[in-house]
Scaffold this active site. Structure first.
Site, PDB file in Angstrom:
ATOM      1  N   HIS A  20      -9.105  -5.896   7.270  1.00 47.25           N
ATOM      2  CA  HIS A  20      -7.908  -4.978   7.903  1.00 47.25           C
ATOM      3  C   HIS A  20      -6.990  -5.636   8.891  1.00 47.25           C
ATOM      4  CE1 HIS A  20      -8.645  -1.382  10.970  1.00 47.25           C
ATOM      5  NE2 HIS A  20      -7.464  -1.284  10.562  1.00 47.25           N
ATOM      6  N   GLU A  79      -4.251  -7.450   5.122  1.00 49.81           N
ATOM      7  CA  GLU A  79      -3.347  -6.313   5.488  1.00 49.81           C
ATOM      8  C   GLU A  79      -2.427  -6.874   6.594  1.00 49.81           C
ATOM      9  OE1 GLU A  79      -5.260  -3.152   7.086  1.00 49.81           O
ATOM     10  OE2 GLU A  79      -3.600  -1.605   6.998  1.00 49.81           O
ATOM     11  N   TYR A  99      -3.326  11.648   6.260  1.00 49.95           N
ATOM     12  CA  TYR A  99      -3.478  10.015   6.729  1.00 49.95           C
ATOM     13  C   TYR A  99      -2.521   9.166   6.086  1.00 49.95           C
ATOM     14  CZ  TYR A  99      -4.985   5.373   6.960  1.00 49.95           C
ATOM     15  OH  TYR A  99      -4.764   4.053   6.919  1.00 49.95           O
ATOM     16  N   ARG A 153     -13.452  -5.424   3.892  1.00 52.88           N
ATOM     17  CA  ARG A 153     -12.326  -5.277   4.922  1.00 52.88           C
ATOM     18  C   ARG A 153     -12.735  -5.332   6.115  1.00 52.88           C
ATOM     19  NH1 ARG A 153      -7.637  -3.802   4.834  1.00 52.88           N
ATOM     20  NH2 ARG A 153      -7.663  -1.895   5.804  1.00 52.88           N
ATOM     21  N   ASP A 202      -5.130   3.681   0.232  1.00 52.54           N
ATOM     22  CA  ASP A 202      -6.429   4.025   1.212  1.00 52.54           C
ATOM     23  C   ASP A 202      -6.639   5.396   1.016  1.00 52.54           C
ATOM     24  OD1 ASP A 202      -8.000   4.053   3.366  1.00 52.54           O
ATOM     25  OD2 ASP A 202      -6.928   3.039   4.526  1.00 52.54           O
ATOM     26  N   HIS A 233      -9.126   6.736   2.995  1.00 54.42           N
ATOM     27  CA  HIS A 233      -9.568   6.751   4.218  1.00 54.42           C
ATOM     28  C   HIS A 233     -10.793   7.634   4.365  1.00 54.42           C
ATOM     29  CE1 HIS A 233      -8.633   6.645   8.761  1.00 54.42           C
ATOM     30  NE2 HIS A 233      -8.323   5.608   8.210  1.00 54.42           N
ATOM     31  N   ASP A 263      -3.502  -1.625  15.158  1.00 49.01           N
ATOM     32  CA  ASP A 263      -4.246  -1.591  16.307  1.00 49.01           C
ATOM     33  C   ASP A 263      -4.815  -2.964  16.405  1.00 49.01           C
ATOM     34  OD1 ASP A 263      -5.098   0.183  14.093  1.00 49.01           O
ATOM     35  OD2 ASP A 263      -7.049  -0.577  14.949  1.00 49.01           O
ATOM     36  N   GLU A 278     -13.259  -1.699   6.965  1.00 45.61           N
ATOM     37  CA  GLU A 278     -12.553  -1.711   8.051  1.00 45.61           C
ATOM     38  C   GLU A 278     -13.424  -1.253   9.452  1.00 45.61           C
ATOM     39  OE1 GLU A 278      -9.251   0.186   7.177  1.00 45.61           O
ATOM     40  OE2 GLU A 278      -9.776   2.297   8.539  1.00 45.61           O
ATOM     41  N   GLU A 325      -9.242   1.982  -1.297  1.00 48.22           N
ATOM     42  CA  GLU A 325      -9.571   1.663  -0.346  1.00 48.22           C
ATOM     43  C   GLU A 325     -10.606   2.784   0.460  1.00 48.22           C
ATOM     44  OE1 GLU A 325      -7.005   0.072   2.807  1.00 48.22           O
ATOM     45  OE2 GLU A 325      -8.513   0.516   4.411  1.00 48.22           O
ATOM     46  N   TRP A 372     -12.001  11.611   9.662  1.00 45.66           N
ATOM     47  CA  TRP A 372     -10.694  11.353   9.687  1.00 45.66           C
ATOM     48  C   TRP A 372     -10.328  10.286   8.710  1.00 45.66           C
ATOM     49  CZ3 TRP A 372      -7.944   7.274  11.690  1.00 45.66           C
ATOM     50  CH2 TRP A 372      -6.532   7.469  11.432  1.00 45.66           C
ATOM     51  N   ARG A 432       0.903  -1.106   0.137  1.00 47.79           N
ATOM     52  CA  ARG A 432       0.049  -0.080   0.027  1.00 47.79           C
ATOM     53  C   ARG A 432       0.770   1.259   0.056  1.00 47.79           C
ATOM     54  NH1 ARG A 432      -3.687   2.119   5.013  1.00 47.79           N
ATOM     55  NH2 ARG A 432      -2.130   3.586   5.560  1.00 47.79           N
TER      56      ARG A 432
HETATM   57  C1  GCO Z   1      -5.831   0.852   7.672  1.00 48.12           C
HETATM   58  C2  GCO Z   1      -6.731   1.844   8.276  1.00 48.12           C
HETATM   59  C3  GCO Z   1      -5.913   2.099   9.672  1.00 48.12           C
HETATM   60  C4  GCO Z   1      -6.927   2.641  10.503  1.00 48.12           C
HETATM   61  C5  GCO Z   1      -6.925   2.352  12.003  1.00 48.12           C
HETATM   62  C6  GCO Z   1      -7.946   2.658  12.801  1.00 48.12           C
HETATM   63  O1  GCO Z   1      -6.327   0.781   6.263  1.00 48.12           O
HETATM   64  O2  GCO Z   1      -4.940   0.167   8.071  1.00 48.12           O
HETATM   65  O3  GCO Z   1      -7.201   2.409   7.485  1.00 48.12           O
HETATM   66  O4  GCO Z   1      -4.963   2.896   9.424  1.00 48.12           O
HETATM   67  O5  GCO Z   1      -7.291   4.049  10.494  1.00 48.12           O
HETATM   68  O6  GCO Z   1      -6.736   0.893  12.162  1.00 48.12           O
HETATM   69  O7  GCO Z   1      -7.756   2.183  14.151  1.00 48.12           O
HETATM   70 MG    MG Z   2      -8.065   1.601   6.048  1.00 53.01          MG
END
Ligand code: GCO
Ligand code: MG
Length: 402
Positions: free
Chosen positions: A312, A339, A159, A283, A210, A212, A316, A262, A236, A402, A147
């Protein structure tokens, strides 16, 4: 077998993780990931205050009935906190089932449909040339899919790009930071990024991007169209997907493959997108999508419409979720890609695991259950720290996605 004790372990080895540990009268225990980025303690409380009292004494083999007990039995359905808590219980129960039967979980889900799981890495840079260097670094590490995100000229932060040169982690300790967004600058920049990248790395590498959630449907349609010459694996989260109908407009204008989900936590968030074939990849993850039980059904529903799973797997999502995802990915027929954002060394030390990366693919390992553990002594060295994802505003101050 009976569940005798259940605990919630919150730790922060560089970032917060919530882990559920279900113990049985036969000494076997199972682990589930319950991490919801920036809202960790709500899931811990939902588990502790409401679900765990109803779980003790049950037979851990009853994954289907227990899932419905907590989903339908709550009366209040869906939502990220609820579904993450149910997911954690479900993962831990599958872990116990696998350990008790001496089988890796993928063998309980249909066995291996493939030898390894195609994963994509994250490359990012402050400008196009830094991003190209990062893509090449990951390609040299063996990744077959990458990515690519880059800083946008004129925007202070973007982002997917770390402020300093460290590894990207969107959640920050303290209260939420704010970033500024301009769709105009972004839309001008991204086609240049992929033009430069394809010129440098050729056609063989899978490239992903992405957005976002930050475009309107017509802007996303324009971007998808302009990216067509660069043959992306996917674009994405092109728009915020609450309005599933929005994808119709994007689909009508571009052949760039679309991935979304996600932030989804139930098949009902994607039902129309899948049924109308408005997306190519779903996702939704094991941890936020209600666990292995729910995700296996979501994958089977998606398979009917030739939609593939592309879960996803940001940092996190804990190693417990990564293990669960790999067992599901290797088992289902309609798997697309997974991912894979690397965890930091402290997280690796806290969660020893059997899964591994080799030559662009990941493997869940052959350990019975999920093949992942939590070292509670190490976890205790890293107590919870409040952290939030950033919020985002348009340049005129309007609060945006965001
Ligand atoms: C991704 C996601 C992450 C999210 C994050 C939020 O594609 O991996 O967009 O960057 O923003 O996991 O908790
Ligand atoms: Mg994402």
């Amino acid at each position: 077998m009976k569940i005798v004790n259940v605990k919630v372990i919150v730790c922060s080895p560089g970032r917060n993780f919530v882990t559920l540990k279900i113990e049985t009268d036969e000494g076997i225990y199972g682990l589930g990931d319950a991490t919801l980025n920036g809202r960790e303690l709500s899931v811990a409380s939902y588990l502790q205050d409401h679900l765990i009292p109803c779980l003790v004494g049950r037979d851990p083999f009853q994954t289907e009935d227990i899932w419905h007990y907590f989903y339908r039995g709550a009366y209040w359905r869906r939502g990220p906190v609820t579904m993450t808590a149910i997911a954690a219980i479900d993962m831990a129960l599958w872990d116990i089932k696998g350990k008790a039967l001496g089988a890796p979980v993928y063998n309980l889900l249909g066995g291996k449909s493939r030898e390894g799981v195609l994963v994509y890495a994250h490359a990012n840079g402050h400008d196009i040339s830094e991003t190209i260097d990062e893509v090449e670094r990951y390609r040299d590490m063996g990744y077959l899919a990458i990515r690519a995100q880059s800083g946008v000229p004129g925007l202070k932060s973007t982002y997917g790009v770390p402020r300093d040169h460290k590894y990207y982690e969107p959640a920050e300790r303290g209260l939420p930071s704010e970033s500024l967004w301009s769709a105009e600058e972004y839309l001008r920049h991204v086609p240049r990024l992929f033009d430069a990248l394809r010129n440098k790395v050729g056609e063989d590498l899978h490239l992903l991007h992405d957005v976002h959630h930050r475009l309107t449907p017509v802007q996303a349609a324009r971007l998808g169209k302009e990216l067509e010459p660069y043959h992306l694996f996917w674009m994405e989260d092109a728009i915020a997907a609450e309005l599933q109908d929005g994808f119709r407009l994007i689909r009508r204008h571009t052949t760039t493959p679309l991935a979304v989900g996600e932030v989804f936590n139930s098949i009902w968030d994607a039902e129309q997108l899948i049924r109308e074939q408005l997306i190519d990849y779903l996702r939704m993850s094991v941890v936020h999508g209600g666990g292995i039980t729910a995700m296996k059904k979501a994958a089977d529903f998606a398979a009917v419409y030739h939609v593939q799973l592309g879960s996803h797997g940001a940092s996190d999502l804990s190693p417990v979720c990564m293990a669960a995802a790999l067992h599901l990915d290797i088992a289902i027929n309609n798997f697309g890609i997974q991912e894979h954002m690397l965890h930091n060394p402290e997280t690796e030390e806290t969660f020893p695991h059997a899964y591994f990366f080799r030559d662009g693919l990941m493997y869940p390992g052959e350990t019975p259950g999920l093949g992942v553990d939590l070292d509670e002594e190490v976890a205790a060295r890293f107590p919870y720290q409040r952290a939030y994802l950033p919020v985002n505003r348009k340049e005129d101050g309007t609060l945006f996605h965001w």
